[in-house]
Design a protein around this motif. Sequence first.
Motif, short mmCIF file in Angstrom:
data_model
loop_
_atom_site.label_atom_id
_atom_site.label_comp_id
_atom_site.label_asym_id
_atom_site.label_seq_id
_atom_site.Cartn_x
_atom_site.Cartn_y
_atom_site.Cartn_z
N GLY A 1 0.18 -7.35 1.36
CA GLY A 1 -0.83 -7.09 0.35
C GLY A 1 -2.22 -7.26 0.88
O GLY A 1 -2.43 -7.61 2.05
N TYR A 2 -3.18 -7.02 0.01
CA TYR A 2 -4.58 -7.09 0.41
C TYR A 2 -5.49 -7.23 -0.80
O TYR A 2 -5.07 -7.03 -1.94
CB TYR A 2 -4.98 -5.84 1.20
CG TYR A 2 -4.84 -4.56 0.41
CD1 TYR A 2 -5.87 -4.09 -0.40
CD2 TYR A 2 -3.67 -3.82 0.47
CE1 TYR A 2 -5.73 -2.92 -1.14
CE2 TYR A 2 -3.52 -2.65 -0.25
CZ TYR A 2 -4.56 -2.20 -1.05
OH TYR A 2 -4.42 -1.04 -1.79
N ILE A 3 -6.74 -7.58 -0.53
CA ILE A 3 -7.82 -7.56 -1.51
C ILE A 3 -8.82 -6.55 -0.97
O ILE A 3 -9.34 -6.71 0.13
CB ILE A 3 -8.48 -8.94 -1.68
CG1 ILE A 3 -7.43 -9.97 -2.11
CG2 ILE A 3 -9.62 -8.86 -2.69
CD1 ILE A 3 -7.92 -11.40 -2.07
N ASP A 4 -9.09 -5.49 -1.73
CA ASP A 4 -9.99 -4.45 -1.21
C ASP A 4 -11.45 -4.74 -1.54
O ASP A 4 -11.77 -5.76 -2.16
CB ASP A 4 -9.55 -3.06 -1.68
CG ASP A 4 -9.77 -2.81 -3.16
OD1 ASP A 4 -10.49 -3.57 -3.84
OD2 ASP A 4 -9.22 -1.81 -3.65
N ALA A 5 -12.33 -3.86 -1.10
CA ALA A 5 -13.77 -4.05 -1.27
C ALA A 5 -14.21 -4.06 -2.73
O ALA A 5 -15.28 -4.56 -3.05
CB ALA A 5 -14.53 -2.97 -0.49
N GLY B 1 -0.16 -6.27 -4.01
CA GLY B 1 0.83 -6.98 -3.22
C GLY B 1 2.24 -6.52 -3.47
O GLY B 1 2.55 -5.93 -4.51
N ARG B 2 3.08 -6.78 -2.49
CA ARG B 2 4.51 -6.50 -2.59
C ARG B 2 5.24 -7.66 -1.96
O ARG B 2 4.90 -8.11 -0.86
CB ARG B 2 4.87 -5.22 -1.87
CG ARG B 2 6.35 -4.88 -1.96
CD ARG B 2 6.65 -3.57 -1.22
NE ARG B 2 7.97 -3.08 -1.48
CZ ARG B 2 9.08 -3.50 -0.88
NH1 ARG B 2 9.00 -4.45 0.04
NH2 ARG B 2 10.25 -2.99 -1.19
N PHE B 3 6.28 -8.13 -2.64
CA PHE B 3 7.06 -9.26 -2.16
C PHE B 3 8.52 -8.86 -2.24
O PHE B 3 8.96 -8.31 -3.24
CB PHE B 3 6.77 -10.49 -3.03
CG PHE B 3 5.31 -10.78 -3.09
CD1 PHE B 3 4.71 -11.58 -2.14
CD2 PHE B 3 4.52 -10.21 -4.07
CE1 PHE B 3 3.35 -11.82 -2.17
CE2 PHE B 3 3.15 -10.44 -4.11
CZ PHE B 3 2.57 -11.25 -3.16
N SER B 4 9.27 -9.11 -1.18
CA SER B 4 10.66 -8.66 -1.17
C SER B 4 11.58 -9.70 -0.55
O SER B 4 11.17 -10.53 0.25
CB SER B 4 10.78 -7.34 -0.41
OG SER B 4 10.38 -7.50 0.93
N GLN B 5 12.84 -9.58 -0.96
CA GLN B 5 13.90 -10.41 -0.42
C GLN B 5 15.15 -9.53 -0.43
O GLN B 5 15.69 -9.24 -1.49
CB GLN B 5 14.11 -11.65 -1.28
CG GLN B 5 15.15 -12.61 -0.74
CD GLN B 5 15.25 -13.84 -1.60
OE1 GLN B 5 15.33 -13.73 -2.82
NE2 GLN B 5 15.26 -15.00 -0.97
#
Length: 123
Positions: A72-76, A82-86
């Motif tokens: 993920g990120y925080i843009d300008a 975000g993406r979270f996986s298992q």
Amino acid sequence: MRAVRRLVPLLVLLPFAALAQDGGLASKAYDGKWRVAVQTTVGDCAPATDVVVTVKDAKIVAVSAGGIDSWGYIDAANTVVGRFSQGERAMRANGAVKGDSASGAWSANTDYCGGRWTATRAN
């Protein structure tokens, strides 16, 4: 169900778009650890959980729950993605950050649940 309960905290943060350049990312102003509270409002995932997410160079680089892959990120524009996986389970989150707090929505298509998340700077 146990995997779902472990994954929910990870969805803490947020649809995806790949960034070709770091030029679209926010400054390092949001780098550090963030305490994230996740609440389920739809579906049969864990009702609530807390995790700590680490941001470095405006990118989500780690989450305190073990066994979870994060991206993920925080843009300008101060948008959080975000993406979270298992394994095959995945959670997406999006929202906005302002100062020392952030909030948004999350969803897990694989587990048919979703909700809201809030975050505050931990350091």
